[in-house]
Enzyme design. Structure first.
Site, mmCIF file in Angstrom:
data_model
loop_
_atom_site.group_PDB
_atom_site.id
_atom_site.type_symbol
_atom_site.label_atom_id
_atom_site.label_comp_id
_atom_site.label_asym_id
_atom_site.label_seq_id
_atom_site.Cartn_x
_atom_site.Cartn_y
_atom_site.Cartn_z
ATOM 1 N N LYS A 1 0.837 -1.212 0.000
ATOM 2 C CA LYS A 1 0.000 0.000 0.000
ATOM 3 C C LYS A 1 0.865 1.252 0.000
ATOM 4 O O LYS A 1 0.667 2.157 -0.813
ATOM 5 C CB LYS A 1 -0.899 0.002 1.242
ATOM 6 C CG LYS A 1 -1.505 1.354 1.564
ATOM 7 C CD LYS A 1 -2.412 1.308 2.759
ATOM 8 C CE LYS A 1 -1.812 1.756 4.057
ATOM 9 N NZ LYS A 1 -1.531 3.189 4.170
ATOM 10 N N ASN A 2 1.830 1.306 0.916
ATOM 11 C CA ASN A 2 2.592 2.548 1.050
ATOM 12 C C ASN A 2 3.570 2.772 -0.094
ATOM 13 O O ASN A 2 4.096 3.875 -0.254
ATOM 14 C CB ASN A 2 3.327 2.577 2.396
ATOM 15 C CG ASN A 2 2.362 2.817 3.549
ATOM 16 O OD1 ASN A 2 1.187 3.081 3.334
ATOM 17 N ND2 ASN A 2 2.852 2.710 4.776
ATOM 18 N N ARG B 1 -4.330 10.647 4.054
ATOM 19 C CA ARG B 1 -3.353 11.718 4.073
ATOM 20 C C ARG B 1 -2.378 11.655 2.889
ATOM 21 O O ARG B 1 -1.907 12.684 2.408
ATOM 22 C CB ARG B 1 -2.612 11.557 5.391
ATOM 23 C CG ARG B 1 -1.643 12.551 5.695
ATOM 24 C CD ARG B 1 -0.924 12.070 6.948
ATOM 25 N NE ARG B 1 0.398 12.638 6.958
ATOM 26 C CZ ARG B 1 0.641 13.868 7.356
ATOM 27 N NH1 ARG B 1 -0.330 14.611 7.808
ATOM 28 N NH2 ARG B 1 1.858 14.348 7.308
ATOM 29 N N CYS C 1 -5.584 13.058 12.918
ATOM 30 C CA CYS C 1 -5.986 11.693 12.634
ATOM 31 C C CYS C 1 -5.813 10.885 13.887
ATOM 32 O O CYS C 1 -5.222 11.339 14.858
ATOM 33 C CB CYS C 1 -5.236 11.133 11.443
ATOM 34 S SG CYS C 1 -3.881 10.108 11.820
ATOM 35 N N ARG D 1 -0.396 14.962 12.567
ATOM 36 C CA ARG D 1 0.398 14.667 11.368
ATOM 37 C C ARG D 1 0.467 15.907 10.491
ATOM 38 O O ARG D 1 -0.226 16.007 9.479
ATOM 39 C CB ARG D 1 -0.202 13.479 10.613
ATOM 40 C CG ARG D 1 -0.121 12.205 11.409
ATOM 41 C CD ARG D 1 -0.789 11.054 10.727
ATOM 42 N NE ARG D 1 0.054 10.376 9.764
ATOM 43 C CZ ARG D 1 -0.316 9.287 9.104
ATOM 44 N NH1 ARG D 1 -1.498 8.770 9.288
ATOM 45 N NH2 ARG D 1 0.513 8.725 8.243
ATOM 46 N N ASP E 1 4.082 1.024 12.197
ATOM 47 C CA ASP E 1 2.879 0.370 11.662
ATOM 48 C C ASP E 1 2.725 -1.079 12.131
ATOM 49 O O ASP E 1 1.713 -1.715 11.832
ATOM 50 C CB ASP E 1 2.880 0.414 10.119
ATOM 51 C CG ASP E 1 2.560 1.808 9.603
ATOM 52 O OD1 ASP E 1 2.163 2.672 10.401
ATOM 53 O OD2 ASP E 1 2.700 2.033 8.382
ATOM 54 N N VAL F 1 7.816 7.489 16.665
ATOM 55 C CA VAL F 1 7.408 8.078 15.376
ATOM 56 C C VAL F 1 6.100 8.860 15.519
ATOM 57 O O VAL F 1 6.041 10.053 15.202
ATOM 58 C CB VAL F 1 7.310 7.000 14.268
ATOM 59 C CG1 VAL F 1 6.901 7.632 12.942
ATOM 60 C CG2 VAL F 1 8.644 6.270 14.120
ATOM 61 N N ARG G 1 -8.332 -0.530 4.555
ATOM 62 C CA ARG G 1 -7.410 0.466 3.991
ATOM 63 C C ARG G 1 -6.044 -0.167 3.731
ATOM 64 O O ARG G 1 -5.285 0.327 2.906
ATOM 65 C CB ARG G 1 -7.243 1.647 4.963
ATOM 66 C CG ARG G 1 -8.508 2.440 5.182
ATOM 67 C CD ARG G 1 -8.209 3.669 5.996
ATOM 68 N NE ARG G 1 -7.089 4.400 5.393
ATOM 69 C CZ ARG G 1 -6.375 5.314 6.016
ATOM 70 N NH1 ARG G 1 -6.657 5.628 7.256
ATOM 71 N NH2 ARG G 1 -5.392 5.933 5.412
HETATM 72 C C1 UD1 Z 1 4.011 7.084 6.301
HETATM 73 C C2 UD1 Z 1 3.164 5.850 6.113
HETATM 74 C C3 UD1 Z 1 2.569 5.425 7.449
HETATM 75 C C4 UD1 Z 1 3.682 5.232 8.484
HETATM 76 C C5 UD1 Z 1 4.588 6.460 8.552
HETATM 77 C C6 UD1 Z 1 5.801 6.246 9.432
HETATM 78 C C7 UD1 Z 1 2.348 6.098 3.844
HETATM 79 C C8 UD1 Z 1 1.201 6.321 2.938
HETATM 80 N N1 UD1 Z 1 2.091 6.145 5.164
HETATM 81 O O1 UD1 Z 1 3.155 8.112 6.802
HETATM 82 O O2 UD1 Z 1 1.879 4.184 7.244
HETATM 83 O O3 UD1 Z 1 3.104 5.027 9.752
HETATM 84 O O4 UD1 Z 1 5.052 6.803 7.228
HETATM 85 O O5 UD1 Z 1 6.538 5.158 8.987
HETATM 86 O O6 UD1 Z 1 3.450 5.825 3.401
HETATM 87 N N2 UD1 Z 1 5.950 14.999 10.455
HETATM 88 C C9 UD1 Z 1 5.967 16.355 10.720
HETATM 89 N N3 UD1 Z 1 5.833 17.225 9.668
HETATM 90 C C10 UD1 Z 1 5.682 16.793 8.380
HETATM 91 C C11 UD1 Z 1 5.669 15.402 8.132
HETATM 92 C C12 UD1 Z 1 5.803 14.526 9.189
HETATM 93 O O7 UD1 Z 1 6.099 16.774 11.877
HETATM 94 O O8 UD1 Z 1 5.562 17.624 7.458
HETATM 95 C C13 UD1 Z 1 6.091 14.060 11.586
HETATM 96 C C14 UD1 Z 1 4.810 13.235 11.820
HETATM 97 O O9 UD1 Z 1 3.905 13.936 12.622
HETATM 98 C C15 UD1 Z 1 5.346 11.989 12.489
HETATM 99 C C16 UD1 Z 1 6.701 11.808 11.815
HETATM 100 O O10 UD1 Z 1 7.046 13.063 11.236
HETATM 101 O O11 UD1 Z 1 5.535 12.195 13.868
HETATM 102 C C17 UD1 Z 1 6.735 10.729 10.749
HETATM 103 O O12 UD1 Z 1 5.712 10.943 9.807
HETATM 104 P P1 UD1 Z 1 5.879 10.539 8.280
HETATM 105 O O13 UD1 Z 1 7.092 9.678 8.130
HETATM 106 O O14 UD1 Z 1 5.778 11.765 7.458
HETATM 107 O O15 UD1 Z 1 4.599 9.647 8.053
HETATM 108 P P2 UD1 Z 1 3.672 9.627 6.769
HETATM 109 O O16 UD1 Z 1 4.477 9.844 5.545
HETATM 110 O O17 UD1 Z 1 2.483 10.463 6.998
#
Ligand code: UD1
Length: 430
Positions: A30-31, A100, A124, A129, A318, A340, A410
């Protein structure tokens, strides 16, 4: 906070304890597929994706691409993405609310159209996030953003030369968004440091390079991108889903009887393999067949553990809810620190309702192992919490009714059918 859950419907009823025996095949990731589908917006040529799981999130991304001007056919596990000759770069709130990852079309659409308007993702049920890293990175690439009325609107400005972007945290989404966008900035050389190195990021890099992008450093935390004028259509095979595989491995360690899980990339799951090694129940991987065969662990001899989630190659957030279910039955005190998504613990109250003994202090779950779980009505707050509760229900004594279970679709293709095929008796009510 807990009530922000999406897709709030569906019920699964399971009576435990049950045994899983036979063969389960892991679907495409999925990711990996979601950002790759988003990146198909960078070309007008046809893109064929193979090994695409049929998941609610993939259907949401299809909706977004179709509203952006793509025509998409699904033939079994393949998606054929074609251009219809126009590009719409305004994405409404609904799909971004549901998922997202939809936000990652913002950069590519801005490049293709010179402007985009995309709903800002909200809160969420796994914690805050934000998208600040995305917007800061894109600003360095010449995309100015304005936030108003819950939407982000972009304006493309001219930039040239070399750009360095250092991410404050190796965010998966921000790495993918920024690198995808940088590919089509002709004449610009971008260096991104502190990148996420999750296998799904590498799959995206491989996909883009096959389309003609010039990205160097795949799999490392520094990516260098030389922008090109045009990308071409290709046919591409998506990697297997390591989180689905990990979930079924954990299920096998709780309820398996020679449960074979096929289509597993062990390289993507080293952290899970190490955990099982350390607690005294190693996983045997057949690297020729790319499969593992798992049988219920002998809980009497397992050792407790202290662990944490962290970006790849660390233990994935995850899989944290699912391993928490497992550790709730391991003798002694185990701990899991979530680094995370620091408040991703909504499944814990539900596991406690099933007899687990877990308390949360700051971002650590402290788990006192119990010798059994008991079935109870529970509520799933997000996708992985739903998986954790389902596997808990399979080993608990008596009936577990999981409400809001549709989150599970999902991320787990046909999970109820896959489990039925390995002998699990469960009822799914829409
Ligand atoms: C992706 C995965 C999700 C997984 C996560 C962490 C997809 C579609 N989803 O989510 O399943 O749980 O990686 O492995 O691939 N953050 C900020 N600012 C930002 C972006 C992120 O502060 O602009 C923080 C987030 O709040 C979180 C951390 O960074 O605490 C990691 O988030 P991120 O790696 O971005 O997760 P996603 O890409 O949303």
């Amino acid at each position: 906070m807990k009530s922000i859950g999406l897709d709030t419907s569906g019920k699964m009823i399971v009576k435990g304890p049950q045994k899983a025996s036979g063969v389960l095949t892991v679907s495409g990731s999925k990711n990996a597929v979601l950002p790759i589908m988003g990146a198909s917006l960078l070309t007008d040529e046809d893109v064929e994706l193979k090994n695409v799981p049929d998941l609610a999130d993939v259907r949401t991304m299809i909706e977004i691409l179709e509203s952006s001007g793509k025509k998409i056919d699904r033939i079994e596990d393949r998606l054929i993405i074609k251009s219809s000759g126009y590009i719409n770069s305004e994405i409404p709130y609904e799909p971004v609310r549901k998922m997202r990852a939809s936000f990652n079309v913002y950069g590519p659409l801005t490049l293709r159209k010179g402007f985009a308007k995309v709903a800002l993702p909200g809160g969420c049920s796994i914690g805050a996030r934000p998208v600040d890293f995305h917007l800061d990175g894109l600003r360095r690439l010449g995309i100015e953003s304005t936030i108003e009325h819950g939407f982000v609107t972009s304006k493309l400005t001219d930039i040239m030369g070399s750009i360095n972007i250092s991410l404050p945290f190796p965010s998966v989404g921000a790495t993918e968004h920024v690198l995808t966008t940088a590919c089509l900035l002709e004449g610009v050389k971008t260096t991104i440091t502190n990148c996420a190195i999750e296998p799904e990021v590498t799959d995206l890099v491989n996909f883009l390079n096959r389309m003609g992008a010039k990205i160097f450093g795949a799999g490392s935390s520094i990516l260098k991108i030389e922008g090109v004028k045009k990308l071409s259509g290709i046919s591409y095979n998506i990697i297997p889903d390591r989180i689905e595989a990990g979930t079924y491995i954990i299920l096998g360690k709780l309820a398996g009887e020679n449960l074979t899980i096929k289509n597993v990339s062990a390289d993507h799951l080293n952290s899970l393999f190490s955990i099982f090694e350390n607690i005294g129940s190693p996983i045997l991987y057949d690297d020729i067949k790319r499969e593992v065969t798992v049988t219920k662990a002998n809980f009497d001899i397992l050792k407790n553990i202290s662990m944490e989630t962290s970006p790849f190659p660390g233990f994935p957030t995850d899989l944290q809810p699912q391993i928490t279910t497992f550790l709730s039955l391991v003798p002694g005190r185990s701990t899991i620190t979530e680094t995370v998504f620091k408040s991703r613990f909504y499944h814990i109250d539900e596991l406690n309702r099933m007899g687990a003994k877990i308390r949360v202090e700051d971002n650590t779950a402290i788990i006192e192992g119990v010798n059994k779980l008991s079935g109870a009505p529970v509520e799933a707050t997000d996708l992985r919490a739903a998986a954790a509760l389902l596997i808990a229900g399979l080993v608990a004594e008596g009936e577990t009714v999981i409400t809001n279970v549709d989150h599970i679709f999902r991320g787990y293709e046909n999970i109820h059918e896959k489990l039925e095929n390995v002998g699990i008796d469960l009822v799914y009510l829409k």
